[in-house]
Design a protein around this motif. Structure first.
Motif, PDB file in Angstrom:
ATOM      1  N   MET A  14      28.271  32.293  38.658  1.00  0.00           N
ATOM      2  CA  MET A  14      28.993  31.657  37.548  1.00  0.00           C
ATOM      3  C   MET A  14      30.362  31.115  37.975  1.00  0.00           C
ATOM      4  O   MET A  14      30.440  30.325  38.886  1.00  0.00           O
ATOM      5  CB  MET A  14      29.074  32.624  36.380  1.00  0.00           C
ATOM      6  N   CYS A  57      20.585  33.541  29.652  1.00  0.00           N
ATOM      7  CA  CYS A  57      20.217  32.431  30.539  1.00  0.00           C
ATOM      8  C   CYS A  57      20.071  32.953  31.972  1.00  0.00           C
ATOM      9  O   CYS A  57      20.601  34.013  32.324  1.00  0.00           O
ATOM     10  CB  CYS A  57      21.269  31.326  30.474  1.00  0.00           C
ATOM     11  N   SER A  59      21.443  32.001  34.648  1.00  0.00           N
ATOM     12  CA  SER A  59      22.732  32.162  35.342  1.00  0.00           C
ATOM     13  C   SER A  59      23.339  33.528  35.040  1.00  0.00           C
ATOM     14  O   SER A  59      23.907  34.180  35.924  1.00  0.00           O
ATOM     15  CB  SER A  59      23.723  31.089  34.889  1.00  0.00           C
ATOM     16  N   CYS A  92      31.491  27.737  27.626  1.00  0.00           N
ATOM     17  CA  CYS A  92      30.311  28.337  27.005  1.00  0.00           C
ATOM     18  C   CYS A  92      30.696  29.753  26.521  1.00  0.00           C
ATOM     19  O   CYS A  92      31.498  30.439  27.152  1.00  0.00           O
ATOM     20  CB  CYS A  92      29.207  28.408  28.048  1.00  0.00           C
ATOM     21  N   ARG A  94      29.306  32.439  26.761  1.00  0.00           N
ATOM     22  CA  ARG A  94      29.045  33.526  27.731  1.00  0.00           C
ATOM     23  C   ARG A  94      30.343  33.883  28.470  1.00  0.00           C
ATOM     24  O   ARG A  94      30.567  35.034  28.817  1.00  0.00           O
ATOM     25  CB  ARG A  94      28.038  33.112  28.794  1.00  0.00           C
ATOM     26  N   PHE A  95      31.178  32.870  28.746  1.00  0.00           N
ATOM     27  CA  PHE A  95      32.419  33.129  29.483  1.00  0.00           C
ATOM     28  C   PHE A  95      33.467  33.781  28.592  1.00  0.00           C
ATOM     29  O   PHE A  95      34.384  34.419  29.073  1.00  0.00           O
ATOM     30  CB  PHE A  95      32.968  31.830  30.095  1.00  0.00           C
ATOM     31  N   HIS A 183      25.888  22.487  36.259  1.00  0.00           N
ATOM     32  CA  HIS A 183      27.051  23.355  36.440  1.00  0.00           C
ATOM     33  C   HIS A 183      27.074  23.780  37.916  1.00  0.00           C
ATOM     34  O   HIS A 183      26.003  23.980  38.512  1.00  0.00           O
ATOM     35  CB  HIS A 183      26.927  24.597  35.558  1.00  0.00           C
ATOM     36  N   TYR A 185      27.570  26.510  39.403  1.00  0.00           N
ATOM     37  CA  TYR A 185      26.866  27.758  39.742  1.00  0.00           C
ATOM     38  C   TYR A 185      25.365  27.586  39.694  1.00  0.00           C
ATOM     39  O   TYR A 185      24.636  28.377  40.301  1.00  0.00           O
ATOM     40  CB  TYR A 185      27.311  28.924  38.831  1.00  0.00           C
ATOM     41  N   ALA A 256      19.756  25.815  33.814  1.00  0.00           N
ATOM     42  CA  ALA A 256      19.190  27.165  33.853  1.00  0.00           C
ATOM     43  C   ALA A 256      18.645  27.469  32.461  1.00  0.00           C
ATOM     44  O   ALA A 256      19.324  27.227  31.462  1.00  0.00           O
ATOM     45  CB  ALA A 256      20.282  28.163  34.207  1.00  0.00           C
ATOM     46  N   PRO A 258      17.598  29.762  29.229  1.00  0.00           N
ATOM     47  CA  PRO A 258      17.754  28.733  28.232  1.00  0.00           C
ATOM     48  C   PRO A 258      19.237  28.448  28.049  1.00  0.00           C
ATOM     49  O   PRO A 258      19.986  29.349  27.646  1.00  0.00           O
ATOM     50  CB  PRO A 258      17.180  29.392  26.977  1.00  0.00           C
ATOM     51  N   CYS A 259      19.675  27.252  28.352  1.00  0.00           N
ATOM     52  CA  CYS A 259      21.105  26.926  28.276  1.00  0.00           C
ATOM     53  C   CYS A 259      21.370  26.110  27.023  1.00  0.00           C
ATOM     54  O   CYS A 259      20.883  24.980  26.901  1.00  0.00           O
ATOM     55  CB  CYS A 259      21.517  26.154  29.524  1.00  0.00           C
ATOM     56  N   GLY A 260      22.145  26.665  26.101  1.00  0.00           N
ATOM     57  CA  GLY A 260      22.468  25.981  24.839  1.00  0.00           C
ATOM     58  C   GLY A 260      23.202  24.671  25.075  1.00  0.00           C
ATOM     59  O   GLY A 260      22.729  23.605  24.657  1.00  0.00           O
ATOM     60  N   PRO A 261      24.374  24.711  25.777  1.00  0.00           N
ATOM     61  CA  PRO A 261      25.107  23.458  25.987  1.00  0.00           C
ATOM     62  C   PRO A 261      24.261  22.388  26.682  1.00  0.00           C
ATOM     63  O   PRO A 261      24.217  21.238  26.247  1.00  0.00           O
ATOM     64  CB  PRO A 261      26.288  23.887  26.876  1.00  0.00           C
TER      65      PRO A 261
END
Ligand code: SF4
Length: 310
Positions: A14, A57, A59, A92, A94-95, A183, A185, A256, A258-261
């Protein structure tokens, strides 16, 4: 008794791919040691998958595998909270959740986590203030922490500039060029996107990266494709596409699962960028090299066919 050097663990996943120079330089300038987890392999993914919820996701699963690999090997594992850099410059979620998430997942381990918080929109906390707080929290004087941050930021910016210059040269090369929109990563992890650039190189195609551009310029150019996209890294990628779509023969949208953005932004790209062949490649933990290579092979054949080179 001799004072022990503080050891900071950096999970190789990440935000490591964005901030590795900033982090390493900062801690080393203050006399600390950094330990980086080994490159992703099947074991990293399996460990991370076992620790994550199913909906996470790819990642994030890989990230948790890297954190697990560092547990017990350092005094602190760095897990920053990077929420946003101001209005319409969000990261995102997640961060935003990262420190809480790792503390919860590894609650039964005797492992300390170290964090800093960047939230310019709500808390007016920029990166420099966040590093100052973190450094002081570790017992270093403010003056030394500020000096270390300045050196680290300088090193990070110069490293990014060098990489951008290197990629600028790629556009001048002969042969097919394909822009990878991902991204960092995802693009650079050996268990995710690295196989894509490796394959392209093997078949004589020049891979270039949408995010390897001047970040401020990219944020401005991103408005040509979307004036409202709120995610900072997605905006950099959109800006990179706006800058270079006419310099390449194809674009790979690499995500990656499932990535929302990415689900939203990639849909937007396919609708708004016309005249360039595009491949939407979503990687999950089951994506084997063979399946990905078959799709890449067909994509390159299509480009060559359209350009009359097949
Ligand atoms: S942007 Fe996508 S891949 Fe990255 S952390 Fe968020 S959901 Fe995962």
């Amino acid at each position: 008794m001799e004072k022990q050097t503080i050891k900071i663990g950096l999970p190789r996943a990440m935000l490591y791919y964005r901030y590795r120079v900033l982090w390493r330089t900062f801690f080393q300038e203050l006399g600390m040691e950094t330990v980086v987890s080994a490159p992703t392999d099947r074991e990293t993914l399996e460990r991370g998958t076992a620790l994550a919820i199913d909906e996470a996701c790819l990642s994030l699963k890989i990230y948790l595998g890297h954190v697990a690999a560092l547990v017990g090997k350092c005094d602190y594992i760095l897990a920053p909270r990077v929420s946003n850099f101001g209005r319409h410059r969000a990261m995102c979620t997640r961060f935003e959740a990262m420190p809480d998430l790792v503390r919860n997942v590894f609650r039964n381990e005797r492992q300390e986590f170290l964090s800093y918080e960047v939230d310019e929109e709500m808390k007016k906390a920029g990166e420099e203030d966040a590093f100052l707080e973190m450094g002081k929290g570790l017992g270093f004087p403010a003056k030394a922490v500020k000096k270390a941050y300045k050196a680290a930021k300088k090193a990070e910016l110069s490293h990014h500039r060098e990489r951008v210059q290197k990629y600028e040269q790629q556009y001048k090369k002969e042969g097919l060029k394909v822009l990878i929109a991902a991204h960092s990563y995802v693009a650079e992890d050996p268990y995710m996107g690295r196989m894509v650039s490796d394959y392209l190189k093997r078949v004589g195609v020049v891979p270039v990266r949408a995010d390897m551009v001047d970040r401020d310029a990219a944020l401005k150019r991103s408005r040509e494709l979307s004036p409202t996209c709120k995610w900072e890294i997605s905006r950099e990628i959109l800006g990179g596409i706006a800058m270079h779509k006419d310099d390449v023969d194809g674009i790979i949208l690499l995500s990656a699962f499932p990535c929302g953005p990415d689900a939203m932004v990639n849909e937007l790209i396919t609708r708004r960028v016309k005249g360039v062949p595009m491949l939407n490649l979503v990687l999950d933990s089951q994506s084997g090299t063979a399946g990905v290579e078959t799709r890449l092979e067909s994509f390159i054949d299509i480009i060559r066919f359209q350009e009359g080179k097949l």
